[in-house]
Enzyme design. Structure first.
Site, PDB file in Angstrom:
ATOM      1  N   HIS A  46       0.814  -1.216   0.000  1.00  0.00           N
ATOM      2  CA  HIS A  46       0.000   0.000   0.000  1.00  0.00           C
ATOM      3  C   HIS A  46       0.846   1.264   0.000  1.00  0.00           C
ATOM      4  O   HIS A  46       0.332   2.346   0.251  1.00  0.00           O
ATOM      5  CB  HIS A  46      -0.951   0.003   1.204  1.00  0.00           C
ATOM      6  N   ARG A  72       7.281  -5.249   2.823  1.00  0.00           N
ATOM      7  CA  ARG A  72       5.953  -5.863   2.759  1.00  0.00           C
ATOM      8  C   ARG A  72       5.644  -6.034   1.285  1.00  0.00           C
ATOM      9  O   ARG A  72       5.541  -5.060   0.538  1.00  0.00           O
ATOM     10  CB  ARG A  72       4.875  -5.017   3.419  1.00  0.00           C
ATOM     11  N   ASP A  86      16.194 -11.546  -3.279  1.00  0.00           N
ATOM     12  CA  ASP A  86      17.410 -11.519  -4.109  1.00  0.00           C
ATOM     13  C   ASP A  86      18.038 -10.122  -4.126  1.00  0.00           C
ATOM     14  O   ASP A  86      19.255  -9.978  -4.266  1.00  0.00           O
ATOM     15  CB  ASP A  86      17.103 -11.966  -5.546  1.00  0.00           C
ATOM     16  N   THR A 173      -6.748  -2.920  10.100  1.00  0.00           N
ATOM     17  CA  THR A 173      -7.886  -2.377   9.333  1.00  0.00           C
ATOM     18  C   THR A 173      -8.545  -3.482   8.501  1.00  0.00           C
ATOM     19  O   THR A 173      -9.763  -3.583   8.440  1.00  0.00           O
ATOM     20  CB  THR A 173      -7.469  -1.191   8.442  1.00  0.00           C
ATOM     21  N   ASP A 174      -7.730  -4.329   7.883  1.00  0.00           N
ATOM     22  CA  ASP A 174      -8.332  -5.435   7.125  1.00  0.00           C
ATOM     23  C   ASP A 174      -9.044  -6.405   8.061  1.00  0.00           C
ATOM     24  O   ASP A 174     -10.100  -6.952   7.711  1.00  0.00           O
ATOM     25  CB  ASP A 174      -7.268  -6.170   6.303  1.00  0.00           C
TER      26      ASP A 174
HETATM   27  C1  3PY Z   1      -4.127  -3.409   7.660  1.00  0.00           C
HETATM   28  O1  3PY Z   1      -4.518  -2.614   8.527  1.00  0.00           O
HETATM   29  O2  3PY Z   1      -4.851  -4.261   7.136  1.00  0.00           O
HETATM   30  C2  3PY Z   1      -2.760  -3.311   7.201  1.00  0.00           C
HETATM   31  O3  3PY Z   1      -2.354  -4.112   6.399  1.00  0.00           O
HETATM   32  C3  3PY Z   1      -1.937  -2.202   7.732  1.00  0.00           C
HETATM   33  O4  3PY Z   1      -0.735  -2.060   7.099  1.00  0.00           O
HETATM   34 MG    MG Z   2      -3.899  -5.131   5.366  1.00  0.00          MG
END
Ligand code: 3PY
Ligand code: MG
Length: 258
Positions: A46, A72, A86, A173-174
């Site tokens: 993100h 990430r 790599d 958040t997810d």
């Molecule tokens: C989330 O809140 O889902 C994230 O992945 C935060 O980086």
């Molecule tokens: Mg997330």
């Protein structure tokens, strides 16, 4: 192989100071690298349109210091994992690891056979880590599985037991969205908080690391005291935004005071 400060802090139970990069500007990355974080995560998922080429350049910039460079990756897929490892990432944070199969896929992409299925070709990693990279990579490279759905929380035991998974990182958040709640870092909901606590409990049970994305240092300290030791304090984007807002506020306050 170059030593892994983050693993050492985890072993010793000392707090790890984690930064986050949501842009791929070389100089911003350098400023963040020199700020004193123990590890910095480059966010390809993100962050602001950070593809593998730019992520690789940011990894080179981060290595102007001894900050541990993590990425990430955009999704739980072996190709971005292979690219960034790599290119010299010391580990990956893998989104949406919801069950054992996802965990096997993520961990396997980080480990050479027989532990996993990573293909050999550490183009930059061999310079950054040293000639003995292959010998040590399987045990040193960090693989954190993101727990960010109800399904992921239900499968914590199965995910934890996959060899090569070093820990969990909660996407708050997810996780909230998957529970039918509005996305937030600090969700005020008992069931959501129970899920967060289940993650740290499972990490403790299996000797793994637990992390969670937090709203800032205050929340990071609270989570550290609960047993979380991968709590990114804030991203370059949030730091710039908050700093700019504070300047404007102070200026306006000064004007209003006459
Ligand atoms: C989330 O809140 O889902 C994230 O992945 C935060 O980086
Ligand atoms: Mg997330």
């Amino acid at each position: 192989m170059r030593s892994n400060k983050l693993r050492a802090l985890w072993r010793e139970g000392k707090p790890a100071t984690i930064g986050w990069l949501g842009t791929a500007d070389g100089f911003i990355a350098e400023v963040m690298a020199h700020a004193g974080f123990d590890a910095i995560v480059v966010d390809m998922q993100h962050g602001m349109a950070i593809g593998p080429d730019r992520a690789a350049t940011v990894l080179q910039v981060l290595s102007t210091t001894d900050v541990v460079p993590l990425v990430r990756v955009p999704w739980n897929e072996p190709i971005p994992i292979q690219y960034v490892l790599d290119a010299g990432a010391y580990g990956v944070v893998v989104p949406m690891v919801n069950n054992r199969e996802d965990a096997v896929k993520a961990a396997g992409a980080c480990r050479y056979a027989p532990m996993g299925y990573r293909s050999n070709g550490p183009n930059r990693a061999r310079f950054y880590f040293g000639d003995d990279y292959f010998e040590h990579a399987n045990k040193e490279i960090i693989c954190l599985a993101m727990i960010e759905t109800v399904e992921g929380v239900e499968n914590l035991d199965a995910i934890a037991q996959v060899p090569g998974i070093d820990g969990f990182h909660i996407g708050p958040t997810d996780l909230a969205i998957s529970m039918g709640l509005p996305p937030a870092f600090d969700v005020k909901d008992t069931k959501w908080e129970e899920s967060v606590q289940k993650v740290v409990a499972a990490a403790k049970k299996y000797g793994l690391v637990a992390g969670i994305q937090v709203s800032g240092p205050e929340a990071a300290v609270r989570r550290f005291k609960q047993g979380f030791n991968f709590n990114p304090l804030g991203s370059d984007i949030r730091i710039v935004q908050a700093g700019a807002q504070k300047l404007i506020e102070d200026w306006k306050k000064g004007l209003a005071a006459g």
